[in-house]
Design a protein around this motif. Structure first.
Motif, PDB file in Angstrom:
ATOM      1  N   LEU A 194      42.999  50.765  42.584  1.00 47.93           N
ATOM      2  CA  LEU A 194      43.516  51.728  43.559  1.00 47.93           C
ATOM      3  C   LEU A 194      43.447  51.050  44.920  1.00 47.93           C
ATOM      4  N   LEU A 195      44.583  50.596  45.416  1.00 43.64           N
ATOM      5  CA  LEU A 195      44.644  49.842  46.664  1.00 43.64           C
ATOM      6  C   LEU A 195      45.035  50.746  47.826  1.00 43.64           C
ATOM      7  N   LYS A 196      44.145  50.886  48.783  1.00 43.17           N
ATOM      8  CA  LYS A 196      44.449  51.679  49.973  1.00 43.17           C
ATOM      9  C   LYS A 196      45.386  50.867  50.873  1.00 43.17           C
ATOM     10  N   ALA A 197      46.455  51.519  51.404  1.00 39.32           N
ATOM     11  CA  ALA A 197      47.467  50.788  52.167  1.00 39.32           C
ATOM     12  C   ALA A 197      47.907  51.551  53.403  1.00 39.32           C
ATOM     13  N   ALA A 254      38.024  52.619  29.918  1.00 38.36           N
ATOM     14  CA  ALA A 254      38.690  52.020  31.072  1.00 38.36           C
ATOM     15  C   ALA A 254      37.847  52.161  32.339  1.00 38.36           C
ATOM     16  N   THR A 255      38.218  51.379  33.362  1.00 38.12           N
ATOM     17  CA  THR A 255      37.505  51.381  34.633  1.00 38.12           C
ATOM     18  C   THR A 255      38.490  51.501  35.786  1.00 38.12           C
ATOM     19  N   ILE A 256      38.076  52.210  36.834  1.00 41.38           N
ATOM     20  CA  ILE A 256      38.869  52.329  38.059  1.00 41.38           C
ATOM     21  C   ILE A 256      38.181  51.519  39.152  1.00 41.38           C
ATOM     22  N   LEU A 257      38.963  50.691  39.847  1.00 43.59           N
ATOM     23  CA  LEU A 257      38.448  49.897  40.960  1.00 43.59           C
ATOM     24  C   LEU A 257      39.163  50.311  42.237  1.00 43.59           C
ATOM     25  N   ILE A 295      33.825  54.004  37.611  1.00 44.07           N
ATOM     26  CA  ILE A 295      34.512  53.729  38.871  1.00 44.07           C
ATOM     27  C   ILE A 295      33.651  52.827  39.741  1.00 44.07           C
ATOM     28  N   GLU A 296      34.291  51.892  40.407  1.00 45.11           N
ATOM     29  CA  GLU A 296      33.583  51.011  41.328  1.00 45.11           C
ATOM     30  C   GLU A 296      34.428  50.795  42.576  1.00 45.11           C
ATOM     31  N   PHE A 297      33.747  50.420  43.670  1.00 45.74           N
ATOM     32  CA  PHE A 297      34.404  50.253  44.957  1.00 45.74           C
ATOM     33  C   PHE A 297      34.162  48.829  45.462  1.00 45.74           C
ATOM     34  N   GLN A 310      29.634  52.196  41.321  1.00 44.28           N
ATOM     35  CA  GLN A 310      29.040  51.000  41.907  1.00 44.28           C
ATOM     36  C   GLN A 310      29.890  50.541  43.084  1.00 44.28           C
ATOM     37  N   ARG A 311      29.224  50.144  44.169  1.00 41.81           N
ATOM     38  CA  ARG A 311      29.934  49.534  45.290  1.00 41.81           C
ATOM     39  C   ARG A 311      29.623  48.046  45.298  1.00 41.81           C
TER      40      ARG A 311
END
Length: 317
Positions: free
Chosen positions: A105-108, A199-202, A227-229, A253-254
């Protein structure tokens, strides 16, 4: 290195109950390996030393017994450690036939293109996506872009090079509106991850500017996947702390941004662990490392069969 140290443990810690047995064996060895033990209770030590072949032989025999005792105790303790199963890394789940997807998930929005830093956060994110695509080559990787709204760029694909190329083209000017719709991005990722329990969300972002409850509700609604950041600003900044708080709320996790690939390796390891636990009925499998002590144990056993020097004297002619 720090991750390995924090993850270090023993698979079978109950094996350490065998250590007291080592003490009992050592005591038995010490009391029964002296060939003169019966005479020592009957004859004065000085006289016994004079009656043996020579004084130095008695000292040599004592030293040999003590060294054998230390050798036996060390071998036993080494065997106990090997049996206990020291480990610090997760073994791939044998029931997982394929790697599980990782959705980025890319913030733009405009804040990601800020020139306050030498390299804007968005450019840092694109470089890290390229590194991640290279490290996960052939393993499903997807991409969602978000600002004030969220949009699926690519569903999970094994052609990770395409993901890196598409990410390189994302910038705030192509986004419909500015803002921080991370909750919507999570919902979009959920639709891309249907039927993928491991699955994993980054999330790659500079900060979180929305109500944490919105994100938590969205995360729960898609089954609360791992989920990780990846935080793209300095560690001491308030923006980074906002991501840390959100990661804690989601039990995720961050990962701090690093100049090398430590952040990428941490992301991959986290995804692999969660992929294993996401499979129904399966849990983490820790890799056995105690067998690396086997060659050392074999050498110690081999040395115990060494030839002893004969003390027999030839008869005088």
């Amino acid at each position: 290195m720090n991750d390995a140290i924090s993850a270090f443990h023993f698979i079978r810690p109950w094996a350490f109950v065998l250590i007291p047995i080592a003490g009992a064996v050592a005591w038995w060895w010490k009391t029964n390996s002296d060939p003169l033990r019966g005479w020592r209770t009957q004859i004065d030590s000085d006289l016994l030393s004079a009656l043996t072949s020579d004084g130095s032989s008695a000292n040599d025999a004592w030293w040999k017994r003590e060294s054998n005792l230390v050798f036996l105790s060390a071998g036993w303790l080494l065997a106990v450690v090997a049996i206990a199963g020291p480990t610090w890394k997760v073994e791939a789940n044998p029931f997982a036939q394929d790697a599980q997807p990782l959705i980025i998930l890319l913030k733009a929005d405009e804040s990601m293109a800020s020139t306050a830093l030498t390299t804007p956060p968005l450019e840092r994110a694109k470089l890290k996506i390229a590194d991640l695509a290279s490290a996960r080559k052939g393993e499903p990787l997807g991409l969602v872009a978000y600002s004030g709204s969220a949009h699926a760029v690519l569903p999970p694909t094994e052609d990770t090079t395409v993901v890196a190329e598409m990410a390189a083209e994302i910038n705030p000017s192509i986004m419909p509106k500015s803002g921080d719709a991370l909750d919507q991005a999570i919902l979009v990722a959920g639709r891309l991850l249907e039927n993928h329990d491991g699955a994993t969300i980054l999330v790659m972002a500079d900060q979180a500017n929305l109500d944490a409850k919105q994100v938590i509700d969205a995360h729960q609604s898609i089954g609360a996947p791992a989920i990780e950041f990846l935080s793209l600003l300095p560690e001491e900044s308030q923006e980074t702390q906002s991501l840390q708080s959100l990661a804690d709320s989601l039990r995720g996790q961050r990962v701090p941004l690093t100049v090398d690939d430590r952040d990428i390796q941490s992301i991959i390891q986290f995804a692999e662990r969660r992929s294993s636990t996401g499979l129904a009925g399966e849990s983490d499998r820790w890799q056995e490392t105690g067998y690396w002590l086997s060659p050392l144990l074999a050498c110690m056993v081999a040395m115990s069969f060494r030839r002893e020097k004969s003390e027999r004297q030839e008869p005088a002619k």
